[in-house]
Scaffold this motif. Sequence first.
Motif, mmCIF file in Angstrom:
data_model
loop_
_atom_site.group_PDB
_atom_site.id
_atom_site.type_symbol
_atom_site.label_atom_id
_atom_site.label_comp_id
_atom_site.label_asym_id
_atom_site.label_seq_id
_atom_site.Cartn_x
_atom_site.Cartn_y
_atom_site.Cartn_z
ATOM 1 N N HIS A 366 -15.155 1.989 3.397
ATOM 2 C CA HIS A 366 -14.368 1.026 4.479
ATOM 3 C C HIS A 366 -14.061 1.966 5.760
ATOM 4 O O HIS A 366 -13.154 2.607 5.877
ATOM 5 C CB HIS A 366 -13.273 0.415 4.014
ATOM 6 N N ALA A 367 -15.331 1.932 6.350
ATOM 7 C CA ALA A 367 -15.258 2.728 7.776
ATOM 8 C C ALA A 367 -14.878 2.020 8.848
ATOM 9 O O ALA A 367 -14.752 2.669 10.014
ATOM 10 C CB ALA A 367 -16.450 3.610 7.774
ATOM 11 N N ALA A 368 -14.884 0.718 8.921
ATOM 12 C CA ALA A 368 -14.702 -0.210 10.076
ATOM 13 C C ALA A 368 -13.361 -0.007 10.487
ATOM 14 O O ALA A 368 -12.245 -0.229 9.736
ATOM 15 C CB ALA A 368 -14.876 -1.657 9.687
ATOM 16 N N ALA A 369 -13.140 0.303 11.790
ATOM 17 C CA ALA A 369 -11.851 0.265 12.227
ATOM 18 C C ALA A 369 -11.685 0.311 13.711
ATOM 19 O O ALA A 369 -12.832 0.997 14.437
ATOM 20 C CB ALA A 369 -11.095 1.634 11.913
ATOM 21 N N TYR A 370 -10.734 -0.046 14.508
ATOM 22 C CA TYR A 370 -10.499 0.616 15.835
ATOM 23 C C TYR A 370 -9.527 1.671 15.933
ATOM 24 O O TYR A 370 -8.911 2.251 15.192
ATOM 25 C CB TYR A 370 -9.741 -0.595 16.553
ATOM 26 N N LYS A 371 -10.100 2.865 16.831
ATOM 27 C CA LYS A 371 -9.465 4.434 16.954
ATOM 28 C C LYS A 371 -9.156 4.555 18.243
ATOM 29 O O LYS A 371 -8.578 5.744 18.142
ATOM 30 C CB LYS A 371 -10.622 5.146 16.178
ATOM 31 N N ASN A 387 -7.571 -3.005 11.618
ATOM 32 C CA ASN A 387 -7.410 -1.958 10.644
ATOM 33 C C ASN A 387 -6.470 -2.244 9.571
ATOM 34 O O ASN A 387 -6.441 -1.356 8.696
ATOM 35 C CB ASN A 387 -6.352 -1.004 11.781
ATOM 36 N N VAL A 388 -5.304 -3.370 9.572
ATOM 37 C CA VAL A 388 -4.664 -3.538 8.535
ATOM 38 C C VAL A 388 -5.441 -4.915 7.893
ATOM 39 O O VAL A 388 -5.632 -4.552 6.534
ATOM 40 C CB VAL A 388 -3.150 -3.652 8.838
ATOM 41 N N LEU A 389 -5.305 -5.970 8.492
ATOM 42 C CA LEU A 389 -5.874 -7.214 7.673
ATOM 43 C C LEU A 389 -7.366 -7.440 7.078
ATOM 44 O O LEU A 389 -7.431 -7.492 6.168
ATOM 45 C CB LEU A 389 -5.503 -8.533 8.430
ATOM 46 N N ALA A 390 -8.135 -6.782 8.070
ATOM 47 C CA ALA A 390 -9.472 -6.504 7.579
ATOM 48 C C ALA A 390 -9.608 -5.671 6.445
ATOM 49 O O ALA A 390 -10.386 -5.764 5.477
ATOM 50 C CB ALA A 390 -10.251 -5.882 8.586
ATOM 51 N N THR A 391 -8.871 -4.597 6.139
ATOM 52 C CA THR A 391 -8.834 -3.462 5.094
ATOM 53 C C THR A 391 -8.311 -4.257 3.867
ATOM 54 O O THR A 391 -8.836 -4.195 2.939
ATOM 55 C CB THR A 391 -7.862 -2.382 5.369
ATOM 56 N N GLU A 392 -7.108 -5.173 3.931
ATOM 57 C CA GLU A 392 -6.660 -5.845 3.050
ATOM 58 C C GLU A 392 -7.848 -6.720 2.410
ATOM 59 O O GLU A 392 -7.869 -7.184 1.292
ATOM 60 C CB GLU A 392 -5.665 -6.813 3.324
ATOM 61 N N LEU A 421 -2.454 3.205 16.199
ATOM 62 C CA LEU A 421 -3.431 3.447 15.674
ATOM 63 C C LEU A 421 -2.959 4.128 14.068
ATOM 64 O O LEU A 421 -3.371 3.720 12.952
ATOM 65 C CB LEU A 421 -4.605 4.604 16.302
ATOM 66 N N GLY A 422 -2.058 5.168 14.326
ATOM 67 C CA GLY A 422 -1.651 5.774 12.888
ATOM 68 C C GLY A 422 -0.725 4.711 12.268
ATOM 69 O O GLY A 422 -0.954 4.783 11.129
ATOM 70 N N ALA A 423 -0.051 4.092 13.038
ATOM 71 C CA ALA A 423 0.741 3.176 12.131
ATOM 72 C C ALA A 423 -0.148 1.965 11.516
ATOM 73 O O ALA A 423 0.248 1.885 10.191
ATOM 74 C CB ALA A 423 1.665 2.478 13.076
ATOM 75 N N THR A 424 -1.055 1.612 11.938
ATOM 76 C CA THR A 424 -1.886 0.537 11.285
ATOM 77 C C THR A 424 -2.594 1.065 10.006
ATOM 78 O O THR A 424 -2.904 0.527 9.065
ATOM 79 C CB THR A 424 -2.731 -0.167 12.314
ATOM 80 N N LYS A 425 -3.089 2.449 10.336
ATOM 81 C CA LYS A 425 -4.112 2.976 9.547
ATOM 82 C C LYS A 425 -2.969 3.618 8.214
ATOM 83 O O LYS A 425 -3.521 3.322 6.922
ATOM 84 C CB LYS A 425 -4.565 4.171 9.974
ATOM 85 N N ARG A 426 -1.802 3.931 8.570
ATOM 86 C CA ARG A 426 -0.808 4.327 7.397
ATOM 87 C C ARG A 426 -0.550 2.950 6.601
ATOM 88 O O ARG A 426 -0.699 2.861 5.338
ATOM 89 C CB ARG A 426 0.486 4.792 7.926
#
Length: 634
Positions: A366-371, A387-392, A421-426
């Motif tokens: 899963h490499a898709a993300a805004y950064k 970053n969060v909901l798509a990962t879920e 960015l950091g908070a959503t990736k965490r």
Amino acid sequence: MKTWRMQWASALPRSAVVLHDLAMVWLCWHGLRLLRYSLAEIATRQPLWSTEDAIVLLAQGLVLWRVGLYRGLWRFASVPDLFNLAKAAIFGTIAIGLGLFLYNRLDEVPRTVLLLYPFALVGLLGAPRLVYRAWKEHTLARNRTAAVRVLILGAGRAGEALVRDLRRTGAYEPVGFLDDAAQLRGSKVQGVPVLGQIASIEEIARETAARLLVIAMPSVHASLLQRVVAACERTGLPFRMVPRLDDMLEGRSLPGELKEVAIEDLLGRSPVMPDWKSIRGWLGGRSVLVTGGGGSIGAELCRQCAKHGARRVAVVEIDELALTTIVTDLHRDFPDLDCVPVLGDCGDPAVVAHALRLAEPDAVFHAAAYKQVPLLEAQLREAVRNNVLATETVAVACREAGVGTFVLISTDKAVDPVNVLGATKRLAEMACQAMADRRSTRFVTVRFGNVLDSAGSVVPLFREQIRKGGPVTVTDPEVTRFFMTIPEACQLILQASAIGSHEAVYTLDMGEPVAIRLLAEQMIRLAGKQPGRDIAIVYSGLRPGEKLHETLFHADERYRPTSHPKILQAEARAVPGEATFEALRVLREATARYDVDALFKQLRSAVPEFSPAPVVHVAPATVVAFPARNARKT
């Protein structure tokens, strides 16, 4: 007709070489016999041709052909060719002895002739070849009046090979070597003198009237390369370097091609040596799916998976041009690969389910993300959604489909996050950890920092600013970042995935932090400009969400080494599963309403360490070194 003429033209010189060698064999045999009889004062009359001569020529001719003597060219005759000649002469002597023994039991064949024959034959066959090569090189040298005078830095194997390559082109004239090795002082390599140390380059470049400098140190450490490049820059002359072996093997450089020194060569990183056996053992014959497969990391992951044995690569990408580009590249470079393109948003459950049905993957990256940090500070809703909901969404679909491994590509900014960015990736890491179940999909998280030349990174930005004549914008004179190349990052992602266990969180060794100011200055110099004189550097101040120094490790995550020295495994912090799932539900509802305030409040609550503080200058002591490296030093 034209093809026949070309074949005849290429065959004619080789035929002449064969006739020359057979003539030398005849001359050697007859000459030694005459010498033997004359020394013994035996009067004898040898016929110019006999059955014995035919056996000698046939036996020696077959041996010369079998050792591959006629696959080379006289113009490039060298020491290995002399070894081939010696081997051919020895085996030829044995073959001649056997042939004559069967013919006449070696009657009237002096044993001294057989003893001296291989030595004389090597001289008669080798001397014309070396003389011809010397004549060709002399002819090239006479015609080299417009050749570029080249000073070579490094008198090792790469330098010796470079001299031969430069001479063959005729467009360059090597005038000398520079090398710090004391034992090489005053010696010659391929006839080119070692003139002094690299520190004396300015003076020696003037004395030799050099017009080009070539760094022939492909495996040197970056710290030494930085010193060498700085010395080259002081001369004001253009300089190039011999490509690294892995660049040639990967197709990024061609053999014999001189490349410009790239910023990647100067970042102080030692080459990563992945355990390809374990990667291929895990990946070989499998089907993989990559979300965000058209991005910098996603596209390279697709290539690496295809290169190391995946039978099928499915690519989910929302950008149609990026999807077309990576699919075209995969079809071109890996024609036997089963490539499955899926255009769509990986946050859409229908798209993800469709991709999983098509690919039936064993592993999902899963490499898709805004950064983009500053942009996302004002785009909270999209950052949470992607970053969060798509990962879920992807993680849940993978678990329901029974996918073997789910790999989340995270970031060092997820450690003690101060930006969106950091908070959503965490929170994405926490969501994967909450879903982990040892009886189903294996969830693996891989963290790393900035990637050179990735879309939107600082290196292509600086390169474009330099191309336009400046100024180059740096946020702060003291700001530092960790860097690695795109291939290196992807190789370590695959390595971590191959050794990963359930709920594993891996951090990649990013080397030493790099000062962005020094990075900008070095890129300006590599472009042939001078910082502050030709290209201005402007300090714009830290942007929203940015820190002076990034941190790779969290204080509460105990790290232990893995089977790979560049990868550490963190002991994941406990995640409250129910609270995390409730936070995801609230975020999904707030996203549907585009309620930014509710999103921010819930994000702060779900990620307690998220502290969006105002811009402050963090003390350099907050830069944390790689634990495994420090352990090795002590």
